[in-house]
Design an enzyme around this catalytic site. Structure first.
Site, PDB file in Angstrom:
ATOM      1  N   ARG A  82       0.830  -1.218   0.000  1.00 48.99           N
ATOM      2  CA  ARG A  82       0.000   0.000   0.000  1.00 48.99           C
ATOM      3  C   ARG A  82       0.858   1.259   0.000  1.00 48.99           C
ATOM      4  O   ARG A  82       0.541   2.240  -0.664  1.00 48.99           O
ATOM      5  CB  ARG A  82      -0.888   0.038   1.240  1.00 48.99           C
TER       6      ARG A  82
ATOM      7  N   TYR B  91       0.547 -13.417  -0.284  1.00 52.01           N
ATOM      8  CA  TYR B  91       1.163 -13.122  -1.588  1.00 52.01           C
ATOM      9  C   TYR B  91       2.352 -12.182  -1.404  1.00 52.01           C
ATOM     10  O   TYR B  91       2.419 -11.443  -0.423  1.00 52.01           O
ATOM     11  CB  TYR B  91       0.139 -12.528  -2.566  1.00 52.01           C
TER      12      TYR B  91
ATOM     13  N   ASP C 287     -14.000   4.425   0.600  1.00 55.98           N
ATOM     14  CA  ASP C 287     -14.652   3.809   1.764  1.00 55.98           C
ATOM     15  C   ASP C 287     -15.670   4.738   2.433  1.00 55.98           C
ATOM     16  O   ASP C 287     -16.588   4.270   3.101  1.00 55.98           O
ATOM     17  CB  ASP C 287     -13.605   3.411   2.816  1.00 55.98           C
TER      18      ASP C 287
END
Ligand SMILES: Cc1cc2nc3c(=O)[nH]c(=O)nc-3n(C[C@H](O)[C@H](O)[C@H](O)COP(=O)(O)OP(=O)(O)OC[C@H]3O[C@@H](n4cnc5c(N)ncnc54)[C@H](O)[C@@H]3O)c2cc1C
Length: 391
Positions: A107, A216, A296
């Site tokens: 991120r 991952y 969001d």
């Protein structure tokens, strides 16, 4: 229209993507972030083809290529013995069908690239230590009042201030968060510590009764990111950064394969966090007059399809296109909502549905139940393209 001044509350992935999309269409933008410094939490994020189209459109293709891990085949495995239950391709086959693939990225790497691009357009575009206290509007403009007492006036204001949005609350009242009964852990492990034999393939999911683990690589394969979900009846605190311990995590995943426990044991304690997952009903509209919502703040979504940031980035490209195409603020916000509400509500509902498949008690029938398809395959999730979507 192109002389509009647009204020954005929040400099997360949504707010910054929106700032960049609007700057690129020629608008003057200012982003107000409550935090004293810019940054993102340490966690991975998966970007689907629609987000990749959006990021390319925003001019950040090189970031995807330089900073992401690009998965090929991804495997869903059994929690007890790691046997494969289902395979799906996240690369070439998506590329052929949707013109883009999956990218797995830290991120902070995406956030840094967005910050640099926004500041390169306007060095004054991001204001830190700037917490929204209240908003108001009249026929001439919208006003943002900060907790510092400062006020800023704009033609348009966008609330990109996350799932507990103050802007949404001011427009539509409190959307009471409902605890979902799911909790999650996240962690990052230096890849050189992880035995390669438990990473086949590196991008993979493990399903068990009431539990799910997704792991991952990120940062060009130098870190292993994981998110582990479980069910717990009671939880009170909403927030991403509650500390946990390796023992607590291992206790929750007692009896799981060494393919999972083998990397959980390695997570540095300062890189391990837990949180409860809260849900809110999607809004039917996001805008009032000159003020609207994005990311969001507009549509909090459960993480089971890994699509929260994807939606925020899609919103941003559509918002920029809508303002560029419209001849009034009302028209721009109407175009934006029309192109986004159905899509985002669909993903909110599908994300709720997906967890039932992953967490089902009967793990052995996983392949049969899913007809060999990934939870996000064959439901139209990847057909949306924010760059070409009619607005
Ligand atoms: C476990 C988990 C895994 C996930 N995995 C994925 C994934 O793989 N792929 C994916 O696409 N998404 C994923 N997501 C979802 C994704 O993280 C979010 O949807 C995304 O970060 C939303 O971005 P945003 O900018 O809208 O909000 P946020 O990231 O919450 O940013 C909001 C910003 O606003 C600031 N702010 C808040 N209030 C104020 C205020 N009053 N004044 C000023 N500033 C304020 C905050 O400090 C913050 O910087 C995941 C989420 C979880 C929980």
């Amino acid at each position: 229209m192109n002389r509009l001044k647009i204020g954005i509350v929040g400099a997360g992935i949504g707010g910054l993507s929106a700032a960049l999309a609007l700057q690129q269409k020629g608008f003057e933008v200012k982003c107000f972030e409550q935090a004293p410094k810019l940054g993102e939490i340490g966690a991975g994020i998966s970007l689907s083809p629609s987000a990749a189209h959006a990021i390319n459109y925003l001019g950040l293709r090189q970031t995807l290529l330089d900073m992401s891990y690009q998965p090929g085949d991804q495997c869903v495995r059994h929690y007890q013995d790691a046997r494969p239950l289902s395979w799906t391709n996240r690369g070439q086959s998506l590329q052929e069908k949707y013109g883009e693939r999956y990218y797995l990225i830290h991120r902070a790497d995406l956030h840094d690239a967005l910050v640099s691009a926004v500041l390169a357009n306007d060095a004054e575009a991001i204001v830190l230590n700037a917490r929204c206290q209240s908003i108001s509007q009249n026929l001439r403009g919208a006003t943002l009042q900060l907790t510092s007492g400062q006020t800023h006036h704009f033609d348009v204001l966008i609330g990109a201030d996350g799932s507990r949005s103050a802007v949404r609350q001011a427009l539509f009242g409190a959307l009471e968060p409902q605890y979902t009964g799911y909790i999650a852990w996240r962690g990052l492990i230096p890849m050189e510590l992880v035995p390669p034999e438990i990473l086949q393939p590196p991008s993979g999911v493990f399903v068990g009764p009431g539990h799910l683990v997704n792991r991952y690589p990120v940062r060009r394969g130098t870190l292993l990111n994981f998110v582990a979900f479980a069910e717990r009846e009671v939880w009170t605190e909403e927030g991403w950064s509650i500390r946990s311990s390796v023992d607590e995590l291992l206790n929750e995943f007692e009896g799981w394969t060494s393919w999972v426990r083998g990397f959980m044991e390695l997570v540095p304690p300062d890189q391990l966090f837990k949180w409860g997952l809260f849900d809110r009903e999607p809004l039917k509209t996001w805008s009032q007059g000159r003020i609207s919502l994005l990311g969001d703040a507009a549509h909090p979504v459960l993480p089971f399809l890994g699509h929260g940031a994807v939606l925020a980035i899609e919103d941003s490209v559509v918002l920029g296109r809508a303002f560029a195409a419209a001849s009034s603020i009302d028209e721009a916000l109407a175009r934006y909502e029309n192109a986004r509400i159905e899509r985002t509500s669909f993903v909110v509902h599908e994300s709720r549905r997906a967890v039932k498949t992953f967490h089902a008690l009967d793990v052995d029938s996983y392949h049969q139940r899913t007809q060999g398809k990934a939870a996000d395959e064959g439901i139209g999730l990847f057909s949306y393209n924010p760059v070409t979507q009619v607005i």
